[in-house]
Design a protein around this motif. Structure first.
Motif, PDB file in Angstrom:
ATOM      1  N   PRO A  23      -6.219   5.203  -2.376  1.00 47.85           N
ATOM      2  CA  PRO A  23      -5.750   4.164  -3.304  1.00 47.85           C
ATOM      3  C   PRO A  23      -6.524   2.856  -3.148  1.00 47.85           C
ATOM      4  CG  PRO A  23      -3.894   5.263  -2.262  1.00 47.85           C
ATOM      5  CD  PRO A  23      -5.136   5.739  -1.559  1.00 47.85           C
ATOM      6  N   VAL A  24      -6.898   2.308  -4.286  1.00 48.91           N
ATOM      7  CA  VAL A  24      -7.563   1.007  -4.349  1.00 48.91           C
ATOM      8  C   VAL A  24      -6.829   0.160  -5.379  1.00 48.91           C
ATOM      9  CG1 VAL A  24      -9.845   1.850  -3.660  1.00 48.91           C
ATOM     10  CG2 VAL A  24      -9.211   1.842  -6.067  1.00 48.91           C
ATOM     11  N   GLN A  25      -6.949  -1.140  -5.232  1.00 46.70           N
ATOM     12  CA  GLN A  25      -6.297  -2.024  -6.193  1.00 46.70           C
ATOM     13  C   GLN A  25      -7.153  -2.162  -7.440  1.00 46.70           C
ATOM     14  OE1 GLN A  25      -5.446  -5.605  -3.915  1.00 46.70           O
ATOM     15  NE2 GLN A  25      -3.341  -4.914  -3.684  1.00 46.70           N
ATOM     16  N   ARG A  26      -6.498  -1.991  -8.578  1.00 39.92           N
ATOM     17  CA  ARG A  26      -7.139  -2.129  -9.881  1.00 39.92           C
ATOM     18  C   ARG A  26      -6.168  -2.850 -10.812  1.00 39.92           C
ATOM     19  NH1 ARG A  26     -11.647  -0.776  -7.833  1.00 39.92           N
ATOM     20  NH2 ARG A  26     -12.588   1.243  -8.251  1.00 39.92           N
ATOM     21  N   THR A  27      -6.724  -3.478 -11.821  1.00 38.87           N
ATOM     22  CA  THR A  27      -5.879  -4.118 -12.826  1.00 38.87           C
ATOM     23  C   THR A  27      -5.565  -3.105 -13.912  1.00 38.87           C
ATOM     24  OG1 THR A  27      -6.878  -6.258 -12.381  1.00 38.87           O
ATOM     25  CG2 THR A  27      -5.702  -6.024 -14.462  1.00 38.87           C
ATOM     26  N   VAL A  28      -4.284  -2.827 -14.071  1.00 39.74           N
ATOM     27  CA  VAL A  28      -3.790  -1.871 -15.066  1.00 39.74           C
ATOM     28  C   VAL A  28      -2.703  -2.578 -15.870  1.00 39.74           C
ATOM     29  CG1 VAL A  28      -2.670   0.356 -15.446  1.00 39.74           C
ATOM     30  CG2 VAL A  28      -4.259   0.080 -13.539  1.00 39.74           C
ATOM     31  N   GLY A  29      -2.908  -2.668 -17.167  1.00 40.07           N
ATOM     32  CA  GLY A  29      -1.922  -3.339 -18.005  1.00 40.07           C
ATOM     33  C   GLY A  29      -1.750  -4.806 -17.654  1.00 40.07           C
TER      34      GLY A  29
ATOM     35  N   PHE B 194       0.847  -1.183   0.000  1.00 39.40           N
ATOM     36  CA  PHE B 194       0.000   0.000   0.000  1.00 39.40           C
ATOM     37  C   PHE B 194       0.889   1.241   0.000  1.00 39.40           C
ATOM     38  CE2 PHE B 194      -2.482   3.352   2.012  1.00 39.40           C
ATOM     39  CZ  PHE B 194      -3.660   3.271   1.294  1.00 39.40           C
ATOM     40  N   PRO B 195       0.574   2.251  -0.812  1.00 33.18           N
ATOM     41  CA  PRO B 195       1.388   3.475  -0.848  1.00 33.18           C
ATOM     42  C   PRO B 195       1.124   4.347   0.379  1.00 33.18           C
ATOM     43  CG  PRO B 195      -0.429   3.640  -2.394  1.00 33.18           C
ATOM     44  CD  PRO B 195      -0.484   2.254  -1.821  1.00 33.18           C
ATOM     45  N   GLU B 196       1.890   4.140   1.429  1.00 27.85           N
ATOM     46  CA  GLU B 196       1.686   4.813   2.714  1.00 27.85           C
ATOM     47  C   GLU B 196       1.744   6.337   2.608  1.00 27.85           C
ATOM     48  OE1 GLU B 196       0.749   3.361   5.478  1.00 27.85           O
ATOM     49  OE2 GLU B 196       0.953   1.308   4.712  1.00 27.85           O
ATOM     50  N   ASN B 197       2.613   6.884   1.767  1.00 27.96           N
ATOM     51  CA  ASN B 197       2.798   8.334   1.656  1.00 27.96           C
ATOM     52  C   ASN B 197       2.100   8.920   0.438  1.00 27.96           C
ATOM     53  OD1 ASN B 197       4.498   8.391   3.951  1.00 27.96           O
ATOM     54  ND2 ASN B 197       6.165   7.618   2.690  1.00 27.96           N
ATOM     55  N   TYR B 198       1.002   8.308   0.026  1.00 31.86           N
ATOM     56  CA  TYR B 198       0.353   8.728  -1.216  1.00 31.86           C
ATOM     57  C   TYR B 198      -0.110  10.181  -1.170  1.00 31.86           C
ATOM     58  CZ  TYR B 198      -4.253   8.078   0.928  1.00 31.86           C
ATOM     59  OH  TYR B 198      -5.364   8.166   1.721  1.00 31.86           O
ATOM     60  N   HIS B 199      -0.588  10.635  -0.041  1.00 38.37           N
ATOM     61  CA  HIS B 199      -1.113  11.992   0.060  1.00 38.37           C
ATOM     62  C   HIS B 199      -0.012  13.022  -0.215  1.00 38.37           C
ATOM     63  CE1 HIS B 199      -2.899  15.539   2.043  1.00 38.37           C
ATOM     64  NE2 HIS B 199      -4.044  15.005   1.660  1.00 38.37           N
ATOM     65  N   SER B 200       1.110  12.923   0.479  1.00 38.22           N
ATOM     66  CA  SER B 200       2.202  13.890   0.284  1.00 38.22           C
ATOM     67  C   SER B 200       2.852  13.728  -1.088  1.00 38.22           C
ATOM     68  CB  SER B 200       3.243  13.763   1.392  1.00 38.22           C
ATOM     69  OG  SER B 200       3.778  12.464   1.428  1.00 38.22           O
ATOM     70  N   GLU B 201       2.949  12.499  -1.593  1.00 43.29           N
ATOM     71  CA  GLU B 201       3.517  12.287  -2.927  1.00 43.29           C
ATOM     72  C   GLU B 201       2.626  12.909  -4.002  1.00 43.29           C
ATOM     73  OE1 GLU B 201       5.297   8.604  -4.274  1.00 43.29           O
ATOM     74  OE2 GLU B 201       5.365   7.915  -2.202  1.00 43.29           O
ATOM     75  N   LEU B 202       1.310  12.763  -3.850  1.00 39.51           N
ATOM     76  CA  LEU B 202       0.375  13.351  -4.821  1.00 39.51           C
ATOM     77  C   LEU B 202       0.493  14.871  -4.837  1.00 39.51           C
ATOM     78  CD1 LEU B 202      -2.887  11.275  -4.398  1.00 39.51           C
ATOM     79  CD2 LEU B 202      -1.677  11.688  -6.523  1.00 39.51           C
ATOM     80  N   LEU B 203       0.557  15.484  -3.664  1.00 40.39           N
ATOM     81  CA  LEU B 203       0.675  16.942  -3.611  1.00 40.39           C
ATOM     82  C   LEU B 203       1.980  17.417  -4.230  1.00 40.39           C
ATOM     83  CD1 LEU B 203      -0.786  17.770  -0.100  1.00 40.39           C
ATOM     84  CD2 LEU B 203      -1.736  18.377  -2.334  1.00 40.39           C
ATOM     85  N   ALA B 204       3.086  16.756  -3.913  1.00 46.16           N
ATOM     86  CA  ALA B 204       4.384  17.155  -4.477  1.00 46.16           C
ATOM     87  C   ALA B 204       4.378  16.995  -5.991  1.00 46.16           C
ATOM     88  CB  ALA B 204       5.499  16.332  -3.850  1.00 46.16           C
TER      89      ALA B 204
END
Length: 139
Positions: free
Chosen positions: A71-77, A41-51
């Motif tokens: 973040p939710v799990q999805r099938t991509v590619g 799970f992307p623990e720092n997703y909030h700060s990474e998204l803002l940056a």
């Protein structure tokens, strides 16, 4: 040793050393290669998204109607990845606002990887929440 022999040695030494590096099969699985490897799970997703959005948007000031889905799990590619969906309106250079657009942010190995422009399939059914931090960004 002559100059040409030294030159050959200098050129060949890095190649010889590179051959010694070989791959270590006992290491952790590569998330890029193994589609069955569970993604963290992307623990720092909030700060990474803002940056990221601060550099991604032409003008990060004046974003309106910002919404984000956790973040939710999805099938991509063909691979299961964590994806966070964003919806927002950005201010144009003439002061007008573009209609809200939806984008999906893909995470690999728990880190922000890229933005998917066509997010309609990936973001279907996500639970959007207000994202005021995106609206309050500065340059």
């Amino acid at each position: 040793m002559g100059i040409s022999a030294r030159l050959v040695a200098i050129v060949l030494l890095p190649l010889a050393l590179a051959g010694c590096l070989g791959s270590d099969e006992s290491g952790p699985p590569s998330f890029m290669e193994d589609s069955s490897a569970p993604q963290p799970f992307p623990e720092n997703y909030h700060s990474e998204l803002l940056a990221f959005m601060r550099t991604y948007l032409n003008n990060p000031v004046g974003v309106r109607d910002a919404m984000m889905a956790d973040p939710v799990q999805r099938t991509v590619g063909g691979r299961v990845r964590y994806v966070s969906c964003l919806r927002f309106s950005e201010q144009q250079s003439d002061g007008t606002y573009r209609p809200p657009r939806e984008q999906a942010v893909l995470f690999i190995n728990g880190r922000l990887d890229r933005v998917l422009q066509n997010a309609s399939d990936v973001c279907v059914g996500v639970n959007y929440q207000p994202f005021p931090d995106l609206e309050h960004m500065s340059r």
